[in-house]
Design a protein around this motif. Structure first.
Motif, short mmCIF file in Angstrom:
data_model
loop_
_atom_site.label_atom_id
_atom_site.label_comp_id
_atom_site.label_asym_id
_atom_site.label_seq_id
_atom_site.Cartn_x
_atom_site.Cartn_y
_atom_site.Cartn_z
N HIS A 59 -2.00 2.23 -6.02
CA HIS A 59 -3.16 1.95 -6.87
C HIS A 59 -2.81 1.03 -8.03
CE1 HIS A 59 -1.33 5.07 -9.35
NE2 HIS A 59 -2.05 4.60 -10.34
N GLU A 60 -1.55 1.01 -8.44
CA GLU A 60 -1.13 0.17 -9.55
C GLU A 60 -1.13 -1.31 -9.19
OE1 GLU A 60 2.69 1.71 -10.63
OE2 GLU A 60 1.84 3.54 -11.49
N ALA A 61 -1.12 -1.61 -7.91
CA ALA A 61 -1.04 -3.00 -7.47
C ALA A 61 -2.38 -3.58 -7.01
CB ALA A 61 -0.02 -3.13 -6.36
N VAL A 62 -3.45 -2.78 -7.10
CA VAL A 62 -4.75 -3.27 -6.65
C VAL A 62 -5.12 -4.52 -7.44
CG1 VAL A 62 -7.22 -2.73 -6.56
CG2 VAL A 62 -5.54 -1.00 -5.91
N GLY A 63 -5.53 -5.54 -6.72
CA GLY A 63 -5.93 -6.78 -7.36
C GLY A 63 -4.79 -7.73 -7.67
N THR A 64 -3.58 -7.39 -7.23
CA THR A 64 -2.44 -8.28 -7.46
C THR A 64 -1.95 -8.86 -6.13
OG1 THR A 64 -0.72 -6.60 -7.18
CG2 THR A 64 -1.71 -6.80 -9.38
N ALA A 65 -1.08 -9.81 -6.23
CA ALA A 65 -0.51 -10.43 -5.03
C ALA A 65 0.43 -9.48 -4.30
CB ALA A 65 0.25 -11.70 -5.42
N TYR A 66 0.82 -8.40 -4.95
CA TYR A 66 1.79 -7.48 -4.36
C TYR A 66 1.14 -6.31 -3.63
CZ TYR A 66 4.78 -10.13 -7.42
OH TYR A 66 5.42 -11.15 -8.03
N TYR A 67 -0.17 -6.20 -3.69
CA TYR A 67 -0.85 -5.05 -3.10
C TYR A 67 -0.59 -4.93 -1.59
CZ TYR A 67 -4.28 -1.73 -1.53
OH TYR A 67 -4.86 -0.65 -0.93
N ASP A 68 -0.57 -6.05 -0.87
CA ASP A 68 -0.41 -6.02 0.59
C ASP A 68 0.90 -5.37 1.04
OD1 ASP A 68 -2.86 -7.09 1.12
OD2 ASP A 68 -2.13 -9.14 1.37
N HIS A 69 1.88 -5.33 0.16
CA HIS A 69 3.15 -4.71 0.53
C HIS A 69 2.98 -3.19 0.76
CE1 HIS A 69 6.08 -8.00 0.12
NE2 HIS A 69 5.22 -8.47 -0.76
N TYR A 70 2.07 -2.57 0.04
CA TYR A 70 1.91 -1.13 0.16
C TYR A 70 1.34 -0.71 1.52
CZ TYR A 70 3.34 -0.60 -4.65
OH TYR A 70 4.09 -0.61 -5.80
N PRO A 71 0.20 -1.28 1.98
CA PRO A 71 -0.25 -0.91 3.33
C PRO A 71 0.76 -1.30 4.41
CG PRO A 71 -1.88 -2.33 2.24
CD PRO A 71 -0.74 -2.13 1.30
N TYR A 72 1.48 -2.38 4.17
CA TYR A 72 2.53 -2.82 5.09
C TYR A 72 3.61 -1.74 5.22
CZ TYR A 72 6.36 -5.95 6.68
OH TYR A 72 7.40 -6.55 7.34
N LEU A 73 4.04 -1.20 4.10
CA LEU A 73 5.07 -0.15 4.11
C LEU A 73 4.54 1.15 4.70
CD1 LEU A 73 6.54 -0.89 0.60
CD2 LEU A 73 7.86 -0.86 2.73
N ILE A 74 3.30 1.48 4.40
CA ILE A 74 2.72 2.71 4.92
C ILE A 74 2.55 2.61 6.44
CG2 ILE A 74 0.62 4.11 4.90
CD1 ILE A 74 0.48 3.40 1.82
N LYS A 75 2.09 1.46 6.92
CA LYS A 75 1.96 1.26 8.37
C LYS A 75 3.33 1.33 9.04
CE LYS A 75 0.45 -2.11 11.79
NZ LYS A 75 -0.17 -3.42 12.02
N THR A 76 4.32 0.74 8.40
CA THR A 76 5.67 0.79 8.95
C THR A 76 6.13 2.23 9.09
OG1 THR A 76 6.19 -1.35 7.95
CG2 THR A 76 8.06 0.03 8.59
N PHE A 77 5.87 3.06 8.09
CA PHE A 77 6.26 4.47 8.16
C PHE A 77 5.61 5.17 9.35
CE2 PHE A 77 5.00 8.85 7.37
CZ PHE A 77 6.24 9.45 7.27
N TRP A 78 4.30 5.05 9.47
CA TRP A 78 3.59 5.80 10.50
C TRP A 78 3.99 5.38 11.91
CZ3 TRP A 78 2.09 10.34 9.61
CH2 TRP A 78 1.64 10.70 8.35
N TYR A 79 4.16 4.09 12.13
CA TYR A 79 4.59 3.66 13.47
C TYR A 79 6.05 4.04 13.73
CZ TYR A 79 0.29 1.33 14.63
OH TYR A 79 -1.02 1.07 14.95
N THR A 80 6.86 4.04 12.67
CA THR A 80 8.25 4.46 12.83
C THR A 80 8.34 5.95 13.12
OG1 THR A 80 8.99 2.70 11.36
CG2 THR A 80 10.51 4.52 11.68
#
Length: 140
Positions: free
Chosen positions: A51-72
């Motif tokens: 939530h701290e990264a909403v609206g920033t260029a870094y926000y996409d890293h969070y869903p990327y990491l979460i997706k990586t976890f679930w598929y892993t």
């Protein structure tokens, strides 16, 4: 009466803090190759801090990491299920060719997932350090 507490509004966190938080999550992911519980700590941190990264260029890293976890988590379980099914077939019906194929498919799925996890963790960290975004909906 107490003074109002200053709230952290979306996108108001300094980029250096976002980068360091994401670096820690990526480091936990990579360290999970040695100590698997670090992966769980990393995804919890990603869920808590995104939530701290909403609206920033870094926000996409969070869903990327979460997706990586679930598929892993899920893909190796599917591989282990194939291996378990192969053992059950071998035990019940002596289906050696079918069980061999299932074991090979299960092992390939586990190996693929391991390489995929390693690639995504390293690629995401490199893109973070270069100030680039990642594609959370993409596979690579």
């Amino acid at each position: 009466m107490n003074p109002p507490v200053e709230q952290n509004h979306a996108g108001s966190m300094p980029p250096e803090k976002l980068i360091s938080t994401l670096t820690i999550v990526y480091a936990l992911y990579l360290f999970s190759l040695i100590m698997p519980l670090c992966l769980i700590a990393g995804v919890i941190w990603a869920y808590v801090k995104r939530h701290e990264a909403v609206g920033t260029a870094y926000y996409d890293h969070y869903p990327y990491l979460i997706k990586t976890f679930w598929y892993t988590l899920l893909l190796p379980m599917a591989g282990l299920l194939l291996i378990w099914l192969a053992m059950a077939l071998e035990y019940e019906m002596s289906a050696s060719i079918a069980s061999t194929v299932l074991v090979i498919l299960g092992l390939l799925l586990i190996i693929f997932c391991s390489v995929w996890f390693l690639y995504r963790s390293i690629a995401g960290l490199v893109k973070l350090n270069n100030g680039q975004s990642v594609s959370p909906s993409g596979w690579w």
